[in-house]
Structures are given as structure tokens and as C-alpha cells.
Design an enzyme around this catalytic site. Structure first.
Site, PDB file in Angstrom:
ATOM      1  CD  GLU A 188      10.879  62.665 -35.323  1.00  0.00           C
ATOM      2  OE1 GLU A 188      10.240  63.561 -35.882  1.00  0.00           O
ATOM      3  OE2 GLU A 188      12.082  62.433 -35.567  1.00  0.00           O
ATOM      4  CD  GLU A 259      14.045  58.747 -37.358  1.00  0.00           C
ATOM      5  OE1 GLU A 259      14.280  59.830 -37.914  1.00  0.00           O
ATOM      6  OE2 GLU A 259      12.920  58.244 -37.305  1.00  0.00           O
TER       7      GLU A 259
END
Ligand SMILES: *[C@@H]1O[C@H](CO)[C@@H](O)[C@H](O)[C@H]1NC(C)=O
Ligand SMILES: *[C@@H]1O[C@H](CO)[C@@H](O)[C@H](O)[C@H]1NC(C)=O
Ligand SMILES: *[C@@H]1O[C@H](CO)[C@@H](O)[C@H](O)[C@H]1NC(C)=O
Ligand SMILES: *[C@@H]1O[C@H](CO)[C@@H](O)[C@H](O)[C@H]1NC(C)=O
Ligand SMILES: *[C@@H]1O[C@H](CO)[C@@H](O)[C@H](O)[C@H]1NC(C)=O
Ligand SMILES: *[C@@H]1O[C@H](CO)[C@@H](O)[C@H](O)[C@H]1NC(C)=O
Ligand SMILES: *[C@@H]1O[C@H](CO)[C@@H](O)[C@H](O)[C@H]1NC(C)=O
Ligand SMILES: CC(=O)N[C@H]1CO[C@H](CO)[C@@H](O)[C@@H]1O
Length: 834
Positions: A188, A259
Site C-alpha cells: 500500500e 486483500e
């Protein structure tokens, strides 16, 4: 660029030989390639369901069963992060033993015929302390984490290379015949890139060169990184990637969801987040249809336990307990079973899904058909999906290819033959289960416990670290302990009797002692780690002598995300006393003495050997701040997972036979009670008898109600029915059972599956209840309306509990109540059969 297939394999001849050698395993490697539609393994297109299972969050003894439950649940790939701070606790000293044997973990996955998605990071966030970065990195001169910074790049490259080389030496990449088909670098980074400006962009380009140069032969992804440089694949993280993903940043990259959050991690002070199986199934399938998705990783599939001090700031010791496999390794139903059915249904249609041409068109006001046609779109309907994205409302009847279908709200139906529905995401047929914790041993007698009290250090003696100012907590402990004692003293003549002590702390918790007595405690939260603590100083110290003030500052795991983590600080930053005469005395610049950690930690009193280093005393009822408790127990006889019930304790850490089962903070309450009461004790950590349990308590909990509990899971089926009241056309009442004369109401019936009986009424409301009976029955999805008869539950329990079937009239007479005259009413009941 017209490259449609990116070949990553360096030496295909070697790889083919390896593939042949490993051909017996289902997940034998092969050249991993990709295009805009999907990954291809050995030339075969795949729709892959992946599940995150982190090896340090369970034990090697648990790995085989977790992986096998994932395989049975229709999972193709196991995803794991690599945990840098565990593997390199000191710079240049590596540990890959026991629970850190990542090679062993990957080989177990391979042995069970599954693939591996390797998320190296090595910054991983993952709700791990410091996002998985070793804390010693802070002390490298000039370091700026995750940026175009030479010191960081040297260490990051060294560790990443070490991991890849180690796995290559074991032939674990698919290009070598191994199970690893996909790798991830960073994590991220898109969330923080902007904070680093140009240095962030340069770092990103450098990362891409680094990983391509490692020649793993498998594709690399970067999640939440829309500007991922070629050839890295940008991927989506979130709960609803079927709605939110902007798509790959190049037409030759597949759509990957790294995810798909099965729930959310829990922080102390927050209730567990429950995400229903039907919601997960809907969004997973929507991603496949609406975003051409072909790889979905459930985060987490098994969450497990944050043993020791490994959790990040305020994160609970249990991790994603609500995932399809719960903390203890048991299937969580109906989630596990419902997703298994989804996987099977999608797999049965995988070929046309991947090779067909998709056409979508409306079949209702906001209901859609997604149809895949063969032969480049000119052929037959090969598989169809009917989507109702409306979040609320009643089921919608639609017509598709002359067939009639009813689409529940927020649901997708799968029609593998374009005709028959084999699966609907909102219709759960998998059984439910519930986990029961039973007390196996209660440590309720004072004779069972011994205690050792930590001394509260004062400025003069034990505090060897000195400074003329307030030191940062993290820079001083270097995270060797959660605890840092801050001590100072003042001359009573300087400050008039009593007064208010005011401490401003960056977090996370603080206890204040004056002359050895606790005068106050305070703590922050996951959302807001910092706080002020204001304590009344005791009256009565006369003008002679000194007052000794001691602050015990406590971190609860280090922050796991955000830019410039290397600069993050904790602990007191301002300490003032406002005396009786309203004079403010500032102690920021003042002689301070420090002690890092507890004496008991230094002596390791939680080990057999360390415990002999101190004088334990018999249990006393009076709690003195900071106490170690010790007892010895035999293993429970039941062959079930074990947990320590610390519901009566406050805050601290617990060890079994020298191994930390994690921080506990049972006193941190939520509206529903303690954030976490049970703490998993892996079976493999205990022996048949003579197990040493040591608990460090910093708040004053009651050890006499601590127990060792066993976890069992009970299957049940759930019944749900929602019937409107009405005076017209009452349903026929079976006359032999008719015990009432007035039948001017509709009838509500419940019937359990064979050989089961109604064991629980989970919800009952006569009035204007909200919720529908489609979807998984998560209790939070049902609410009493403004109108609710308080007799609802009692009436249903009286009529139904213990019976195989039951019925009630939906009428005021039945409920002996009219909760809202002249308002149309209904009865909603959710019951469980076991
Ligand atoms: C990097 O790795 C090499 C070889 O393993 C080692 O000699 C060197 O000391 C490492 N450098 C750092 C900064 O860790
Ligand atoms: C999915 O793939 C098809 C065919 O390659 C393409 O036309 C369509 O635009 C893609 N949809 C999305 C959302 O990327
Ligand atoms: C639907 O019914 C019409 C009229 O009977 C028929 O012509 C058509 O082929 C049918 N379509 C399908 C997909 O079965
Ligand atoms: C304590 O200090 C904080 C920060 O300086 C301040 O905002 C707060 O009002 C003080 N509280 C009292 C009771 O003096
Ligand atoms: C404070 O600490 C000093 C030095 O250890 C000690 O002599 C003194 O008695 C303490 N004062 C109180 C009130 O405990
Ligand atoms: C002890 O724990 C049990 C189970 O958590 C609880 O029901 C009971 O109230 C507790 N008793 C006391 C005295 O705290
Ligand atoms: C039966 O119930 C209806 C509606 O609640 C009520 O109006 C009626 O008076 C009842 N009849 C008898 C005989 O109690
Ligand atoms: C991108 C995305 O889907 N984010 C969602 C992640 O999950 C949380 C709740 O767990 C949602 O609030 C976010 O919208």
C-alpha cells in the site's frame, strides 16, 4: 505496446524439467505468465482463490491443518507476508527456526498441492508492530524509511535479496517447479507516496528495478499502487473491489484483488467487526464479473494470534478471529462453507468465464445479466450470472431467456448452464456454528498462586539512565520492552502542599505514582493514541523533604503505517504541576531518571530458570501496582483448543512455559464488554503436567477468576421467517394443534431439519421489525422497529424452545399485546436448531 503475454521465465528448459519432476503435486509450478484476462500457469488460464494465512500467527503444529482446511474450502493459493522484524531481530542476525521456518511453511503448502502468493514487503503493515520493520533500523544514521534514501535501500535490498535467494535455493518459485506463483513488494505504498514527493517516485522506480533483477520468474504485484511501474501489476485492496477498483494500469495486466477483507482487525476498545458470508460472496463474485477479476485473496482466511509483543498499536492479540477459519483453527460457519460453495460454483464455470465474451444487459430496473458467450461472442450462452445490486428491499422477480428467477437483494445467482441456479450469494445453505468456551480449570484458590511485586523505581537508585529532559519512549526502550519508567523528585519547599499533576503523553498508556503509591492511570486508543492525565497530588507532605514522582509509560505495540515511521515517538512530552497557589511548575527541563522495562522482564521470571531468580510470596489480596503472578497447571484432558480466560484481569502480558501468548487488556471495555477475554494457548506449547503460567498485571485485576478454557464448536441450522399480521385470509391452522379459538391472524411456522430441535430464539420481534430473511442471519442485520412488543421473545420461547416444529399466530392475542394500534405489524423470528 502490443505485448499481450509477458514472459517472465529466464530459463524455461530448467523450469520444464522441474515441472516434470514435481508433476505429481497438483500445484506443480510452471511458467507463470499473464495477460489482461488472467494469470496463466504452465500456459493454463486460472481463476484463483487465495487465502491469507500468516505463519507466525499460528504454530508449525497448526500449519498442516490450517492449510488443509483452506484446500477443502476451495482455496488454491496461500498468501503470506514475510516478517522482517522477526527474521532479523538484530542487524545481520537472522532467525528462520521453529515458528519462523517460512521454507517449511511454503513446503507444507506445496505438499498439499496449493500455490503460494509471497508478500515480501518488507514493509508489510499487517497490524504488526512497526509494520514489520525492525526497530533497530531507526538508529541507522540518516535513514528515511520507504524513500529514495541510501541507508534504507541498502537494508531493504539486503533483506529482500536474502529472502528471495533463500527461497530460490530451495527451488520454491514456480519457475523452478515450486509453488510460489506471485510475489509482492512493498505494501500500500500508494497511501504514503505523496508524502515523499520526488523521492517517493524515485524509490518506486528503484523497487521495480530491484525486484525484476531478482529473476524470480514470477510476476510481482504492488497493491494500492495505481502508478506501479512496468512490469509490476497494480492490484486492489478493500472490501468492495468489484465497485472501487479503477483497474490495471495497462491492458496487458490482469485484475487482481490482493486483500478482500473478510472482516476488519480489532483494536482494544472496539468490538469485533463481523462481515457476513453473503456480503463477502457478493463482492467476490462482483469483482470477477464487473472487473474481469481472476485472482482474489481473502484477507484473512485465518487470522490467528499476535503472540508476544508483535501486534501494532492497540491491536488486539487475536487477529481476524471472524475469518473463515477462526483464531483456534476451526471453521467459522456458515462463512467457510458458503465461500466453499461459491468457489466450487465459479470453478465449474471457469473455462467459459475466462475464454468467453462477456455481454451484460438489464433484466429489471436495476438487475443485470452477465452472460459469457462462446466463440468470440457469436456462439452459445456458456454461463450466466444474474445480479441484483440493490442493497435493501424485497426479492425482485426477473425473466431471463424465458426463465423466471427471483433475485434477493444484494445477490448474484450463478447459472452454469444459463438456466439452472446452482448458487446464489445471498442464499446460505451451509450450516452455521457457534463456539463455546468451557471452563476446564479455574485458578480460584489463593494457594494456587504466588506473586512477585515490581518495585516502583525512584529517581535515586535504580534509574541508571539520566537526562535533563523528557526522553522519547521509543528511542529510549528501543522497543526492548513496552515499559519505560520516568522518575523525578522535587523539594517540598518549592511546591506548596498538594496540587495537580498534569501529564501530556503521545501514548499509549500511563500510570503515575507519588512516593510509591499510584495516583492515576490513563490511556489512549487506536484512533487517538495520545492523552492527558491529570492527578491530584496527595495532601499532607509537609514542607520538609522531597516528593518522588514516577511515571510508568507503556506502549501497546508500535504504529504500523503512515509516512516517516522512523520519526514516530511515544510517552510523556509535558509534565507540569499546578500548586495550591496556582503556580505552574514545568518539569520538561529537569533532572529525570529512567529505567527501561520491568525487573521481572530482565530476569525472565516467566521461564523456569528465571522464576528462580526472585523471591515469590504467597498470594495477598491487596494489589500493589505491577505484580507478577505465577501458577502451575496440568493440561486439560479435553482434546480441544485451549484459551486462557483473563476476563477478570486488567492489562499486561501472559506467558506459558516461557512463551508469551501476547498482551492482554481485558479491562479495555466496549459497549458489549471486554474487547478480548480469551487468549489462545497453542496446544503444542503445553505439556501434560507442570506447565508454568506467569501473568504480569499492571492494573490490579483479580487472578482468582482466571481459568483455562477449552473451545468447542456446535453446529446449528438457522431458521428465519418474517410474516405480516393480517385479519384477512388466515392460513389454515392444523386443527389438532389448534389451542386457540381466535385464528384471525396469519400463522408463523418454524420447522427444524431432521433430528434437531429449536435450541435458541436468536431474534424475535412482533411489531415493525427490520431485516429480511434473505442473506446470512448475522444478528446485527436484524433490528427492532419503533414498534416492538416486549412479549415477543418470551412468547416465541414458550411456543418453540425444545420442539422440532412450532407455530404461532401473528396477532395481538397471541402476544397479549398491541404495541402500536392501527399500525400494520409483522413478526420476524430467527431461531436455531441443534
Ligand atoms: C548486506 O548483506 C551482505 C551479505 O549478506 C552483508 O555482508 C552486509 O553486511 C549486509 N549489509 C547490511 C547493511 O546489512
Ligand atoms: C473486461 O474484458 C473485456 C474483454 O477483454 C473488456 O472489453 C472490458 O472492458 C473489460 N472490463 C473491465 C471492467 O475492465
Ligand atoms: C423464448 O421463447 C421464445 C418463444 O417461445 C422462443 O422463440 C425463444 O427461442 C426462447 N428463448 C430461449 C432463450 O429459450
Ligand atoms: C493539562 O494539560 C493540557 C495540555 O497542556 C491542557 O490542555 C489541559 O487543560 C490541562 N488540564 C488541567 C486540568 O490543567
Ligand atoms: C524520596 O526518595 C528519596 C531518595 O530515594 C528518599 O530519601 C525519600 O525518603 C523519598 N521520599 C518519600 C516521601 O518517599
Ligand atoms: C468469573 O468469571 C465468570 C466467567 O467469565 C463470570 O461469569 C463470573 O461472574 C466471574 N466471577 C467473578 C467473581 O468475577
Ligand atoms: C379475534 O381477533 C380480532 C383481531 O385481533 C379481534 O378483532 C376479534 O375481536 C377477536 N375475536 C374474538 C372472538 O376474540
Ligand atoms: C476500498 C474499500 O473497499 N474499503 C473498505 C474497507 O473496509 C472498510 C470496513 O472494514 C470500509 O469502510 C471501506 O470502505
Amino acid at each position: 505496446m502490443m505485448v499481450t503475454v509477458v514472459r517472465l521465465l529466464v530459463n524455461s528448459v530448467v523450469a520444464l524439467l522441474m515441472v516434470a519432476a514435481a508433476a505429481s503435486a497438483a500445484a506443480a509450478g510452471g511458467e507463470v505468465t499473464y495477460d489482461g484476462r488472467s494469470l496463466m500457469i504452465g500456459g493454463q488460464r486460472k481463476i484463483l482463490f487465495s487465502g491469507s494465512i500468516h505463519y507466525p500467527r499460528s504454530t508449525p503444529e497448526m500449519w498442516p491443518s490450517l492449510i488443509s482446511k483452506a484446500r477443502e474450502g476451495g482455496i488454491d493459493v496461500i498468501a503470506t507476508y514475510i516478517f522482517w522484524n522477526l527474521h532479523e531481530p538484530q542487524s545481520g542476525q537472522y532467525d528462520f527456526n521453529g515458528g519462523l521456518d517460512v521454507v517449511g511453511f511454503i513446503k507444507e503448502v506445496q505438499a498439499q498441492g496449493l500455490y503460494v502468493f509471497l508478500r515480501i514487503g518488507p514493509f508489510i503493515e499487517a497490524e504488526r508492530s512497526y509494520g514489520g520493520l525492525p526497530v533497530w533500523l531507526r538508529d541507522i544514521p540518516g535513514i528515511v524509511f520507504r524513500s529514495n534514501n541510501d541507508p534504507y535501500k541498502v537494508y531493504m535490498q539486503n533483506f529482500t535479496t536474502k529472502i528471495v535467494t533463500m527461497l530460490q535455493s530451495q527451488n520454491l518459485f514456480a519457475s523452478q517447479g515450486g509453488p510460489i506463483i506471485l510475489a509482492q513488494v512493498e505494501n500500500e505504498y500508494g497511501n504514503v507516496e505523496e508524502a515523499y514527493g520526488e523521492e517517493g517516485k524515485s524509490y518506486l522506480r528503484w523497487i521495480a528495478e530491484l525486484v525484476v533483477g531478482l529473476n524470480t520468474g514470477v510476476p510481482w504485484v504492488m497493491c494500492k499502487q495505481d502508478d506501479a511501474p512496468e512490469p509490476l501489476i497494480n492490484s486492489c485492496n478493500g472490501k468492495k473491489c468489484g465497485e472501487t477498483f479503477v483497474g490495471p494500469n495497462s491492458p496487458n495486466k490482469p485484475s487482481i484483488w490482493t486483500e478482500n477483507w473478510t472482516t476488519r482487525y480489532q483494536a482494544f476498545g472496539e468490538d469485533a467487526v463481523v462481515r457476513s458470508a453473503t456480503d463477502i460472496a457478493f463482492h467476490t463474485l462482483l469483482f470477477i464479473l464487473a472487473k474481469n477479476g481472476s485472482f482474489i485473496n481473502y484477507y484473512m482466511y485465518h487470522g490467528g494470534t499476535n503472540f508476544g509483543r508483535s501486534a501494532s498499536a492497540f491491536v488486539t492479540t487475536n487477529y481476524y478471529d471472524q475469518a473463515p477459519i477462526d483464531e483456534y483453527g476451526m471453521e467459522r460457519q456458515p462463512k467457510w462453507g458458503h465461500l466453499k460453495e461459491l468457489h466450487a460454483a465459479v470453478k465449474s464455470s471457469a473455462a467459459p468465464l475466462l475464454s468467453g465474451v462477456q455481454v451484460n444487459f438489464p433484466v429489471g430496473p436495476n438487475q443485470w445479466a452477465y452472460v459469457y458467450y462462446e466463440d468470440g461472442g457469436t456462439g452459445q450462452c456458456a454461463v450466466a450470472f444474474l445480479v441484483n445490486p440493490e442493497k435493501h428491499g424485497t426479492p425482485v422477480p426477473v425473466t431471463f431467456q424465458n426463465g423466471s428467477y427471483v433475485l434477493p437483494p444484494k445477490s448474484i445467482s450463478i447459472l452454469p448452464d444459463c438456466k439452472n441456479v446452482v448458487f446464489n450469494t445471498a442464499t446460505v445453505s451451509a450450516q452455521s456454528n457457534s463456539r463455546t468456551m468451557s471452563r476446564s480449570k479455574i485458578f480460584d484458590r489463593p494457594e494456587l498462586w504466588e506473586e512477585y511485586k515490581e518495585a516502583v523505581p525512584r529517581y535515586d537508585d535504580t534509574t541508571s539512565v539520566r537526562s535533563q529532559k523528557l526522553l522519547d519512549h521509543i528511542s529510549t526502550t528501543k522497543d526492548a520492552s513496552d515499559y519505560l519508567w520516568y522518575t523525578f523528585r522535587y523539594d517540598n519547599q518549592r511546591i506548596s502542599n498538594g496540587g495537580l499533576l498534569n501529564v501530556t503523553s503521545l501514548g499509549h498508556a500511563l500510570h503515575v505514582f507519588v512516593n510509591g503509591q499510584r495516583v492515576g492511570s490513563a490511556h489512549g486508543s487506536h484512533e487517538k493514541p495520545g492523552f492527558n492525565l491529570v492527578a491530584q497530588l496527595p495532601q499532607g507532605a509537609n514542607s520538609a523533604g522531597t516528593t518522588n514522582v514516577t511515571l510508568l509509560s507503556v506502549t501497546v505495540g508500535l504504529q504500523d503505517s503512515g509516512a516517516f515511521l522512523e520519526k514516530k515517538a511515544a510517552g510523556p512530552i509535558k509534565v507540569v504541576i499546578r500548586d495550591q497557589n496556582d503556580v505552574v511548575h514545568d518539569f520538561r527541563k529537569h533532572p529525570w531518571g529512567y529505567q527501561v522495562g520491568m525487573v521481572g522482564e530482565k530476569l525472565q521470571v516467566f521461564t523456569e530458570q528465571g522464576a528462580r531468580q526472585v523471591q515469590w510470596r504467597s498470594f495477598s489480596n491487596g494489589f500493589n501496582p505491577i505484580t507478577w503472578y505465577k501458577t502451575v497447571f496440568d493440561a486439560p484432558l479435553e482434546d480441544a483448543p485451549i484459551a486462557l480466560n483473563l476476563g477478570s484481569m486488567g492489562k499486561g502480558e501472559a506467558w506459558i512455559n516461557g512463551q508469551s501468548i501476547g498482551r492482554f487488556w481485558a479491562s479495555y471495555h466496549t459497549p458489549k464488554g471486554s474487547s478480548q477475554t480469551w487468549y489462545h494457548v497453542p496446544r503444542s506449547w503445553i505439556k501434560p503436567s507442570g506447565n508454568l503460567l506467569v501473568v504480569l498485571e499492571e492494573e490490579g485485576g483479580n487472578p482468582l477468576n482466571v481459568s483455562l478454557d477449552t473451545a468447542t464448536s456446535t453446529a446449528f441450522s438457522q431458521l428465519c421467517t418474517h410474516v405480516a399480521a393480517g385479519v384477512d385470509s388466515p392460513d389454515r391452522v392444523p386443527s389438532e394443534k389448534s389451542r386457540r379459538t381466535n385464528t384471525t391472524g396469519r400463522l408463523m411456522r418454524l420447522k427444524c431439519p431432521k433430528k434437531t430441535r429449536i435450541s435458541k430464539i436468536a431474534f424475535a420481534s412482533y411489531g415493525t421489525p427490520m431485516g429480511s430473511c434473505s442473506g446470512e442471519k448475522v444478528s446485527s442485520e436484524y433490528l427492532e422497529g419503533a414498534c416492538h412488543s416486549k412479549n415477543s421473545m418470551a412468547t416465541l420461547e414458550k411456543e418453540c424452545l425444545g420442539k422440532e416444529r412450532c407455530w404461532t399466530l401473528v396477532s395481538n392475542e397471541q402476544f397479549n399485546d398491541d404495541p402500536c394500534p392501527h399500525t400494520p405489524k409483522s413478526l420476524l423470528v430467527v431461531a436455531e436448531c441443534t
